[in-house]
Design an enzyme around this catalytic site. Structure first.
Site, PDB file in Angstrom:
ATOM      1  N   THR A 109       0.859  -1.183   0.000  1.00 26.84           N
ATOM      2  CA  THR A 109       0.000   0.000   0.000  1.00 26.84           C
ATOM      3  C   THR A 109       0.894   1.231   0.000  1.00 26.84           C
ATOM      4  O   THR A 109       1.988   1.211   0.561  1.00 26.84           O
ATOM      5  CB  THR A 109      -0.923   0.035   1.238  1.00 26.84           C
ATOM      6  OG1 THR A 109      -1.657   1.273   1.232  1.00 26.84           O
ATOM      7  CG2 THR A 109      -0.151  -0.053   2.543  1.00 26.84           C
ATOM      8  N   ASP A 133      -8.140  -3.049   1.343  1.00 26.55           N
ATOM      9  CA  ASP A 133      -9.062  -2.153   0.646  1.00 26.55           C
ATOM     10  C   ASP A 133     -10.159  -1.771   1.625  1.00 26.55           C
ATOM     11  O   ASP A 133     -10.692  -2.623   2.344  1.00 26.55           O
ATOM     12  CB  ASP A 133      -9.648  -2.818  -0.603  1.00 26.55           C
ATOM     13  CG  ASP A 133     -10.149  -1.773  -1.584  1.00 26.55           C
ATOM     14  OD1 ASP A 133      -9.484  -0.728  -1.733  1.00 26.55           O
ATOM     15  OD2 ASP A 133     -11.211  -1.965  -2.197  1.00 26.55           O
ATOM     16  N   ARG A 157     -10.531  -1.706  10.305  1.00 24.46           N
ATOM     17  CA  ARG A 157      -9.214  -2.311  10.044  1.00 24.46           C
ATOM     18  C   ARG A 157      -8.753  -3.126  11.251  1.00 24.46           C
ATOM     19  O   ARG A 157      -8.188  -4.205  11.104  1.00 24.46           O
ATOM     20  CB  ARG A 157      -8.193  -1.210   9.706  1.00 24.46           C
ATOM     21  CG  ARG A 157      -6.804  -1.719   9.368  1.00 24.46           C
ATOM     22  CD  ARG A 157      -5.966  -0.681   8.643  1.00 24.46           C
ATOM     23  NE  ARG A 157      -6.574  -0.291   7.379  1.00 24.46           N
ATOM     24  CZ  ARG A 157      -7.279   0.832   7.189  1.00 24.46           C
ATOM     25  NH1 ARG A 157      -7.420   1.714   8.160  1.00 24.46           N
ATOM     26  NH2 ARG A 157      -7.839   1.081   6.028  1.00 24.46           N
TER      27      ARG A 157
HETATM   28  P1  IMP Z   1      -8.439   2.521  -0.336  1.00 26.21           P
HETATM   29  O1  IMP Z   1      -8.690   1.366   0.569  1.00 26.21           O
HETATM   30  O2  IMP Z   1      -7.001   2.899  -0.356  1.00 26.21           O
HETATM   31  O3  IMP Z   1      -9.045   2.322  -1.698  1.00 26.21           O
HETATM   32  O4  IMP Z   1      -9.142   3.743   0.372  1.00 26.21           O
HETATM   33  C1  IMP Z   1     -10.290   4.402  -0.131  1.00 26.21           C
HETATM   34  C2  IMP Z   1     -10.400   5.752   0.511  1.00 26.21           C
HETATM   35  O5  IMP Z   1     -10.856   5.578   1.848  1.00 26.21           O
HETATM   36  C3  IMP Z   1      -9.108   6.538   0.568  1.00 26.21           C
HETATM   37  O6  IMP Z   1      -9.398   7.897   0.350  1.00 26.21           O
HETATM   38  C4  IMP Z   1      -8.625   6.307   1.991  1.00 26.21           C
HETATM   39  O7  IMP Z   1      -7.878   7.404   2.472  1.00 26.21           O
HETATM   40  C5  IMP Z   1      -9.941   6.159   2.739  1.00 26.21           C
HETATM   41  N1  IMP Z   1      -9.771   5.261   3.885  1.00 26.21           N
HETATM   42  C6  IMP Z   1      -9.380   3.975   3.886  1.00 26.21           C
HETATM   43  N2  IMP Z   1      -9.299   3.509   5.142  1.00 26.21           N
HETATM   44  C7  IMP Z   1      -9.642   4.544   5.938  1.00 26.21           C
HETATM   45  C8  IMP Z   1      -9.698   4.695   7.347  1.00 26.21           C
HETATM   46  O8  IMP Z   1      -9.409   3.798   8.150  1.00 26.21           O
HETATM   47  N3  IMP Z   1     -10.081   5.900   7.784  1.00 26.21           N
HETATM   48  C9  IMP Z   1     -10.396   6.943   6.937  1.00 26.21           C
HETATM   49  N4  IMP Z   1     -10.336   6.865   5.637  1.00 26.21           N
HETATM   50  C10 IMP Z   1      -9.947   5.669   5.136  1.00 26.21           C
END
Ligand code: IMP
Length: 186
Positions: A7, A66, A171
């Site tokens: 990531t 994700d 998470r």
């Molecule tokens: P991805 O999992 O990287 O595709 O994240 C999708 C979106 O959700 C991104 O803008 C991340 O910053 C946000 N995101 C993912 N996990 C969290 C979290 O635990 N808290 C807040 N935003 C999150």
């Protein structure tokens, strides 16, 4: 076990490392990329990513993550489009879509995907119910943390110390499943 975290999100890395390292696992961010397909569920995105990584990096132990914020009054949006919404309208745009509405319940979801040296794959799920604030609050965390209050609290994720967020978050719950699996898998 030694895990490669695939990531580019430093916030995710902090939370994953904080949960894994005290239990004796080594978690190191890897500068690898995999295609994130547009799909109706987080699970499909993770499955596709694991298949791709298994093909390109056989024999490695890799972990992908994700996640998304699913807002009830918006039919689950931004959900699987959370990244796109972040890059376009941002959290302020999500708040604007909700306006002054009283119904602000939402859920964060996370799917962790583990790729094993023999090509085996395991998925771990976590979710956290809560509500969307009327304005951002807090300096910690990342992404939508400043606009989400988990159930049973009055603070946003961005106002919680990392260990507390991991204790209740989507998470953190997915990580609990991963940790249990690692503990039992020898
Ligand atoms: P991805 O999992 O990287 O595709 O994240 C999708 C979106 O959700 C991104 O803008 C991340 O910053 C946000 N995101 C993912 N996990 C969290 C979290 O635990 N808290 C807040 N935003 C999150």
């Amino acid at each position: 076990m030694e895990l490669g975290l695939v990531t580019s999100n430093a916030g995710k890395v902090r939370e994953l490392v904080a949960a894994l390292e005290p239990l004796g696992h080594t978690a190191t961010q890897r500068a690898l990329e995999y295609p994130e397909v547009q799909a109706p569920t987080l699970e499909v995105v993770v499955e596709f990513g694991l298949d791709w990584l298994a093909h390109h990096y056989p024999g490695e132990v890799l972990l992908i993550d994700d996640a998304g914020l699913f807002v009830d009054a918006l039919g689950g949006f931004p959900g699987v489009y959370s990244r796109y919404a972040w890059d376009t309208i941002g959290p302020a745009g999500v708040l604007a879509l909700l306006g002054d509405g009283e119904e602000r319940s939402a859920e964060f979801r996370c799917v962790l995907g583990l790729l094993l040296p023999d090509g085996g794959q395991r998925l771990f799920y976590g979710s956290c119910r809560g509500r969307v604030t009327r304005a951002p609050r807090g300096d910690g965390g990342f992404g939508y943390d400043s606009v989400f209050i988990p159930e049973g609290d009055e603070r946003t994720f961005a106002e919680l110390p990392l260990a507390e967020k991991n204790g209740v978050s989507h998470r953190g719950k997915a990580l609990a499943g991963l940790v249990e699996y690692l503990g039992n898998s020898g």
